[in-house]
Design a protein around this motif. Structure first.
Motif: not given
Length: 460
Positions: A326-336
């Motif tokens: 998982r990249g940073v973008v995927t992790t950030a969207i999932a975190a939201v």
């Protein structure tokens, strides 16, 4: 302790989380920001009859308005209603699977939905009149009372009836717009009621407390209208039906159904929104009566658009979850998505003081294109905050509060208890769903495929 007072188990654990629904909720909160912020354009002289968009503006403004009416307005809250119903049935089923009685499991949801009404009232009172938490809480109370202890067949019949009714109302609205277009000018030119002025006044009012009065004055009617209308209840029940099947968590198993739902649902919704969008940007001329009827077409088509978007983002989330890293973008969207309630409320915390007339008043300066860019920026701010919490292994503050109120009396050790053998990721929900914003610990481990097919590790 009495089983009706305390849940058998706590909210979803980290090892039960699924990636796809978190990604879906995270991205859809961007669309929520885009749908809500046009209401803050309080200084415009003329706006659409049944919405928030100004009439006129630059070429960029009109492009944004066109896209919003076709693809966003009336499509996002039905999608979240579906996710809300999905989460509702998963909370109930998880309690029952852990040994709770029907009465105890229903009590968990009843507390949750009552507190959502409170959260929604405070949100409207202090910040934003377009709150969705209270309507979902009321619908959750009604649908839980009517359907939770009924058979799956009764649930499916209810879903088909409500979806069919939405489709019939959409067609009747289309017929009404066609008849209005043929009416004499003195009839076709009459303006329907439109949006109550208090909704716009709450943004244009320079006094905070007077704006608060404007918001609260329309809050009961808006909650009841959305909760007892057709679209939101239909989508909640559809979500309950597919939640019982765990369809969005098993996207690989239900891929064909999800693909057809995405294509047909989004296609119907976009086509239904095209005439109103074309009239709004003056690509075609129409009377206010025709425009009002076409707004009804768009609103009722939200049932199809909401289901289509849910299916689409379920498929996207499944595809992304199949990647080895998982990249940073995927992790950030999932975190939201994990902190959907906190991020949803944070949007209002940021927008209201900056945009409303009682604050800095930027909503009186922006055009549609600038407001859309601002909405994206707000979502990015919440994504950065959610990512920071993810890195720190912290939940969102609103999730902590709602979980404590919903799962009161549950030992703290339960939420960290190891998963039972063969347990599958189950988290799916909407803003305010205690299953949705799970513990932001390390990414969930890949699930073990069940015997009946592979499981995918996962919405004005």
């Amino acid at each position: 302790m009495n089983a009706t007072a305390s849940p058998v188990r706590g909210p979803v654990r980290p090892d039960e989380r699924a990636l796809a629904p978190d990604l879906a909720r995270g991205f859809m909160l961007l669309l929520i920001a885009l749908a809500n912020t046009p209401w803050y354009l309080w200084a415009v002289d003329e706006r659409s009859i049944a919405g928030a968009h100004p009439i006129g503006g630059s070429v960029a403004d009109r492009i944004v308005q066109f896209v919003m009416i076709v693809a966003v307005d009336g499509r996002i809250y039905p999608m979240f209603a579906l996710l809300f119903g999905y989460g509702l049935i998963r909370v109930y089923d998880r309690q029952r699977e852990a040994g709770a009685t029907e009465k105890a499991a229903a009590a968990v949801l009843r507390r949750r939905h009552l507190w959502l009404l409170v959260f929604g009232f405070v949100h409207c009172l202090l910040l934003f009149m377009g709150d969705i938490l209270a309507p979902y809480g009321l619908v959750g109370l009604l649908m839980g009372w009517l359907l939770l202890r009924r058979s799956d067949r009764a649930m499916r019949i209810t879903a088909w009836v409500l979806v069919g009714l939405s489709g019939a109302l959409m067609l009747l609205s289309a017929l009404g717009s066609a008849l209005a277009a043929l009416a004499p000018p003195e009839v076709g030119g009459e303006s329907p009621g439109g949006v109550p002025s208090a909704l716009h006044d709450s943004f244009a009012e320079p006094n905070f407390f007077a704006a608060m009065v404007d918001r609260v004055s329309v809050w009961p009617g808006m909650v009841i209208l959305q909760a007892l209308g057709v679209v939101v209840p239909a989508m909640v029940v559809v979500g309950m039906v597919i939640g019982r099947l765990r369809m969005l968590e098993r996207a690989d198993h239900y891929r064909r159904t999800l693909v057809w739902t995405a294509v047909v649902g989004i296609g119907v919704a976009w086509v239904a929104g095209l005439p109103e969008a074309m009239g709004h940007v003056r690509l075609i001329e129409m009377s206010p009566l025709v425009e009002g009827s076409l707004s009804g077409v768009r609103q009722f088509s939200g049932v199809f658009g909401g289901a289509g978007y849910a299916a689409l983002f379920g498929l996207i989330g499944y595809a992304m979850s199949r990647r080895p890293r998982r990249g940073v973008v995927t992790t950030a969207i999932a975190a939201v998505g994990k902190r959907s309630l906190s991020c949803y409320l944070a949007q209002s915390v940021i927008c209201a003081p900056l945009l409303a007339a009682w604050g800095l008043g930027l909503g009186g300066v922006f055009g549609s294109a600038q407001m859309a860019a601002f909405a994206v920026g707000v979502w990015l701010v919440t994504a950065v905050g959610a990512y920071a919490l993810e890195r720190a292994d912290r939940r969102g503050p609103a999730e902590v509060l709602l979980r404590g109120l919903t799962y009161r009396g549950r030992p703290r050790s339960d939420s960290a208890a190891p998963a039972t053998a063969g347990a599958q990721p189950t988290a799916f929900g909407a803003p305010g769903d205690p299953t949705a914003p799970g513990d932001p610990t390390a990414p969930a481990q890949p699930p073990t495929p069940p015997a009946d097919g592979p499981t995918a590790p996962p919405t004005r």
